[in-house]
Write a protein that holds these residues in place. Structure first.
Motif, short mmCIF file in Angstrom:
data_model
loop_
_atom_site.label_atom_id
_atom_site.label_comp_id
_atom_site.label_asym_id
_atom_site.label_seq_id
_atom_site.Cartn_x
_atom_site.Cartn_y
_atom_site.Cartn_z
N ALA A 77 -1.21 6.18 -0.30
CA ALA A 77 -2.15 5.64 -1.29
C ALA A 77 -3.56 6.15 -1.03
O ALA A 77 -4.31 6.44 -1.96
CB ALA A 77 -2.11 4.12 -1.28
N LYS A 78 -3.94 6.25 0.25
CA LYS A 78 -5.29 6.73 0.56
C LYS A 78 -5.50 8.13 0.02
O LYS A 78 -6.53 8.43 -0.58
CB LYS A 78 -5.50 6.74 2.09
N LYS A 79 -4.51 8.98 0.27
CA LYS A 79 -4.62 10.37 -0.23
C LYS A 79 -4.68 10.37 -1.76
O LYS A 79 -5.51 11.04 -2.37
CB LYS A 79 -3.44 11.21 0.25
N ALA A 80 -3.77 9.63 -2.35
CA ALA A 80 -3.68 9.60 -3.81
C ALA A 80 -4.95 9.04 -4.44
O ALA A 80 -5.39 9.48 -5.50
CB ALA A 80 -2.46 8.79 -4.24
N LYS A 123 -12.43 0.28 -6.06
CA LYS A 123 -12.48 -0.38 -4.75
C LYS A 123 -11.60 0.30 -3.71
O LYS A 123 -11.87 0.22 -2.53
CB LYS A 123 -12.06 -1.84 -4.91
N GLY A 124 -10.50 0.94 -4.14
CA GLY A 124 -9.65 1.63 -3.17
C GLY A 124 -8.18 1.43 -3.46
O GLY A 124 -7.67 1.89 -4.47
N ILE A 125 -7.49 0.72 -2.56
CA ILE A 125 -6.06 0.51 -2.73
C ILE A 125 -5.83 -0.91 -3.23
O ILE A 125 -6.39 -1.86 -2.71
CB ILE A 125 -5.31 0.76 -1.41
N ALA A 126 -4.99 -1.02 -4.25
CA ALA A 126 -4.69 -2.32 -4.85
C ALA A 126 -3.21 -2.64 -4.66
O ALA A 126 -2.36 -1.76 -4.81
CB ALA A 126 -5.03 -2.29 -6.34
N VAL A 142 -2.36 2.16 -6.54
CA VAL A 142 -1.68 0.87 -6.63
C VAL A 142 -0.36 0.88 -5.86
O VAL A 142 0.40 1.85 -5.93
CB VAL A 142 -1.42 0.51 -8.11
N ILE A 143 -0.13 -0.20 -5.12
CA ILE A 143 1.17 -0.42 -4.50
C ILE A 143 1.77 -1.68 -5.15
O ILE A 143 1.17 -2.75 -5.09
CB ILE A 143 1.04 -0.60 -2.97
N VAL A 144 2.91 -1.51 -5.79
CA VAL A 144 3.55 -2.60 -6.52
C VAL A 144 4.62 -3.23 -5.62
O VAL A 144 5.55 -2.55 -5.20
CB VAL A 144 4.21 -2.09 -7.81
N LEU A 156 -0.55 15.35 -10.98
CA LEU A 156 -1.24 14.37 -10.14
C LEU A 156 -0.24 13.78 -9.14
O LEU A 156 0.97 13.77 -9.37
CB LEU A 156 -1.84 13.26 -11.01
N ASP A 157 -0.76 13.29 -8.06
CA ASP A 157 0.05 12.73 -6.98
C ASP A 157 0.77 11.46 -7.46
O ASP A 157 0.12 10.47 -7.84
CB ASP A 157 -0.91 12.39 -5.82
N PRO A 158 2.10 11.46 -7.47
CA PRO A 158 2.80 10.25 -7.93
C PRO A 158 2.54 9.03 -7.04
O PRO A 158 2.73 7.89 -7.48
CB PRO A 158 4.28 10.65 -7.89
N ASN A 159 2.08 9.27 -5.82
CA ASN A 159 1.76 8.14 -4.95
C ASN A 159 0.56 7.33 -5.43
O ASN A 159 0.18 6.34 -4.82
CB ASN A 159 1.50 8.63 -3.52
N ILE A 160 -0.06 7.75 -6.50
CA ILE A 160 -1.12 6.94 -7.12
C ILE A 160 -0.58 5.56 -7.46
O ILE A 160 -1.29 4.56 -7.42
CB ILE A 160 -1.68 7.67 -8.37
N CYS A 161 0.71 5.49 -7.79
CA CYS A 161 1.35 4.19 -8.03
C CYS A 161 2.70 4.17 -7.32
O CYS A 161 3.62 4.89 -7.72
CB CYS A 161 1.52 3.94 -9.53
#
Lengths: 555, 555
Positions: B96-99, B196-199, B226-228, B254-259
């Protein structure tokens, strides 16, 4: 003509200014006779002097049980001996509860009109507030006038405008008409902006009106009743504002308890009791980090804080090093570093600062910087008025202690005889060199005229440290000097991630310390320096709740 | 054509709808072949069935270390045996940080276009999501389709629209030009909306997409990664959504790790570890009050909660008591009372309900009410599909226990044989009469098909109790029936002060349980039922920080 009609143009100009964020000021910042009247200043001096040693009897709030006051002038080092009315907290709350149910039912436009009118009345007392501010905070005359008068009034107007806009953001009613195929479902819907209830505004000792009026007006425009609890060392400036608010409320047949003053003393503080009272739903606070974080942790309260920060200056490359040294010297001298925006940590590469005429070494810059500070301090026509006096004795102790920080002392703090106030408590800036490895020294706010010149490996380390300080300890301002576009973007980006606004390459008559109403968000709310921002939409929307009701349309 | 260009009209219509608050829906709520395709339903059934017992391999997130899943169908009372990829939390955070640093730099308009495109892709899978929702939550087919499909997508679009508007609220740059008398000070100013960063978005077991997509899309539009983390009992519906989001991200390089999706089990929950991770800055949560309040208390996090509430119906006077009884019976039967908006406490005066044809006594109303419930339950063509199945065994236990509440049981809960799923876990509503003095019984949420008929002294007591419950225990909805204008305003006002929306005099095909996107704020954020509201401005503004930089204009 209603007060709303009277001030409608002002309100809509203010709303527009909030969006445009270009220069806008409704209250002229120059204490000029041509603007404020030939005798305004002299009259105010007389009035201020005559208020000393007396009860402050202007307030209309009820259930007064006693009087107290222990303000001391940093210029005179004497008590002002002004006494303010005291009510037990339960009585203040009872007053506020009754007043709340009156105030919340006043239509938004009327509230806005009334509140702008209060500012217009406060405007007539800017000079009096200026003297009250000088003799409680130690600010110089010009700052006391501007910060507590027009700049504070503009910040208040900004809060009114932001609230006014948000309260009109959704329709008060509409028809919801949903096609269902063979028929429609029609509902009358309405939305109410419901204020949270009773709001407490807790002031600080250095900016008694500027840092409090946004909370006061932010809560009032959104329909809350307000209890203003100033710092015991700086009551008079905001007491005058509260008195004018109460006057205008009373003139409009409204309960003056809609905005009350609550006073206490250093030895018997009431802030915790007030903040923890179940009826208090909203809290605005300016002050130290420990108390601010305690308030933020109170469950079920909406809390707005401005706490402490560790502000940085990043020096990479400059056009004209002398202009830079002059600008920064003024920034640290101004009100003896007692502004929340004053820079503290100066990050300078060990290899020096690049300039158009070659490298200026760390030592050369440091020398120029202290020479510029001395130039201000030693100028009897400017220095004492820029520096002002020191609000709190403890600040002087901190400055003295700073000589013992493990680093080269480039400039010792001095005292001097103030040309107007021979007993003034004064302290000129101390400048100490420390190494980037001495994080324990520079990882905290050293409130007052204390400057640390931090020798870094390079600008990347400077940026990294400035960001780390902001993320971990908060920051309200950052000055940066670079002529390199890619470094500039790196600073802008990295400091953005630490929610810190950056002023680039300031020279001349504009300083990193200054945050202008209607343009600069003051405190971003995104780092530990505070969770609130003057004045973003959240600053007002969190003070009320949208509640929607609905009912089928009668066939 | 960019995705922003493709969806520009949708976005601007959605922004307009948010302000107008009239009926608006971008995604048709009817599962009609004419709209969604002749074979859409049948194809989805096949696809759902074929997914059972297999790994869910659609996700593109990296660093997968294992597989797990323990979902059970309330209709079949059998495990679905679908396995989802597992990564340790530290890996999810690293991803998530990278994304985040990729996503935050994607311009707002592009983010908006990409996110609407993900909804368009999700739309193609509404039927599949419907079956996934039925067999994890127990919702009936129609609700599963509407709530998890079009209604959720509209709520997501609402969050995109709200974010889009707020992110464009202030200028990205302007020139600040301050007249200083003989010269002007000119600054270039710019503002950045810094995410803000990671949600983390923490889902619930009953509305796995509807209650999660607003947080997911609210955080994504504002630039957060986002981490669901779904409820372990209801993963598949939102896993499909996350897969479609990842697909569109990947298609746009785009990096799929964005979500990302994070899964856990009831026995080994990861939610605390995730929520407390220092890198997680934003948390969305739907679920129980204890855990929600724990999350709200985490310092330095921005937390959005929807917790539990005690919803009321106030019965004072009605036009047509039969229509009222029918409407309310449907409201309590719908999804066996497992909606957060389902009414629980029915306040009825001991003296009865005024109607146009005379007083209907407490007992007469109660009788009509249970007859209407029986009418639904005993209608084999409607009842089972309205009631659905019970998600959690504990709900059935709670319903059984309710027979022992100290009060007359007007209607016992029953089971029945579902016409399509003979093993379905079902429970029809139980209706118990209690006295207004038995506050211990009705001062809490009794989640599930449990209805309390509370005999009050009069309507004033009914209002007072409904308000007290909302203030102390939260409320998300309130139904009220009165033909008296002044009583109506009293209810509207008193419930407003408890931040509870009131639906007045609903009869026919519209129910207190329903909150429509773009019009009804879902949860107000102003009482203990939750601190967030779908979708007010705060819901998106708190996910980013405005940071302003400035620099003198070059002469």
């Amino acid at each position: 003509m209603s007060l709303f009609e009277k001030h409608k143009i002002t309100i809509s100009e203010a709303v527009k200014a909030l969006h445009d964020r270009t220069f806008f000021a409704h209250y002229p910042e120059q204490p000029a006779p041509a603007i404020y009247g030939e005798t305004a200043d002299a009259d105010a001096q007389v009035k201020f002097k005559s208020s000393l040693g007396k009860k402050f009897e202007e307030l209309k709030q009820t259930n007064v049980q006693g009087w107290l006051g222990e303000e001391e002038s940093p210029y005179l080092q004497e008590l002002l001996n002004i006494q303010y009315p005291v009510s037990p907290i339960d009585m203040l709350i009872d007053n506020a509860k009754k007043a709340f149910h009156v105030w919340r039912k006043v239509p938004v436009n009327d509230r806005a009109g009334i509140l702008v009118e209060t500012l217009e009345q406060v405007k007539k007392r800017f000079f009096e507030i200026a003297y009250a501010t000088m003799h409680t905070t130690g600010q110089g005359y010009m700052m006391a006038f501007q910060a507590s008068g027009p700049h504070a009034a503009d910040r208040a107007l900004e809060a009114i405008a932001a609230g006014y806009e948000e309260l009109h953001r959704f329709p008060s009613k509409t028809i919801w008409d949903k096609p269902m195929g063979k028929f429609n479902i029609k509902l009358n819907k309405e939305w109410r902006a419901v204020p949270k209830g009773i709001a407490a505004v807790i002031g600080c000792s250095t900016f008694p009106t500027w840092n409090s009026v946004t909370g006061i007006y932010g809560s009032l425009i959104t329909g809350n009743a307000v209890i203003v609890k100033p710092h015991p060392g700086a009551i008079l400036p905001i007491a005058i504002v509260v008195a004018e608010i109460q006057n205008v409320l009373a003139e409009n047949n409204l309960d003056p308890n809609i905005c009350q003053l609550a006073v206490d003393t250093i030895d018997k503080p009431i802030t915790k009791q007030l903040a923890e009272h179940p009826a208090v739903k909203v809290i605005d606070f300016t002050g130290n980090a420990v108390f601010g974080s305690y308030l933020e942790s109170l469950p079920t309260k909406t809390v707005f804080t401005e706490k402490t920060g560790v502000n940085s200056v990043i020096l990479d490359s400059v056009e004209d090093v002398d202009k830079v040294a002059a600008n920064l010297a003024f920034s640290v001298a101004l009100y003896s570093g007692q502004m929340c925006t004053a820079p503290q940590n100066f990050y300078i590469p060990a290899g020096g600062i690049k300039t158009s005429t070659g490298i200026v070494s760390f030592d050369e810059f440091s020398q120029k910087f202290i020479e510029n500070i001395n130039g201000i301090v030693d100028n009897p026509k400017a220095g004492p008025f820029v520096l002002g006096a020191v609000q709190n004795k403890k600040t002087c102790e901190r400055v003295t202690d700073a000589e013992n920080l493990s680093g080269k002392v480039w400039l010792k703090s001095r005292t001097f005889i103030h040309p107007m106030f021979k007993n003034a408590r004064v302290a000129t800036p101390i400048v100490v060199e420390v190494d980037a490895s001495q994080k324990d020294v520079f990882s905290k706010e050293l409130f007052g005229p204390i400057v640390l010149l931090i020798k870094t490996k390079d600008t990347d380390q400077s940026i990294s440290l400035a960001q780390e300080m902001a993320l971990n300890h908060g920051a309200i301002s950052c000055g940066a000097y670079t002529t390199d576009g890619s470094i500039k973007e790196k600073i802008a980006d990295e400091m953005s991630l630490a929610a810190t606004p950056v002023s680039f390459n300031l020279t001349g008559g504009i300083y990193v310390n200054q945050h202008a109403a209607f343009s600069d968000f003051h405190v971003t709310g995104g780092n530990p320096a505070g969770n609130a921002s003057f004045t973003n939409p959240e600053y007002v929307t969190k003070r009320f709740t949208w509640v929607g009701h609905r009912e089928p349309v009668q066939a």
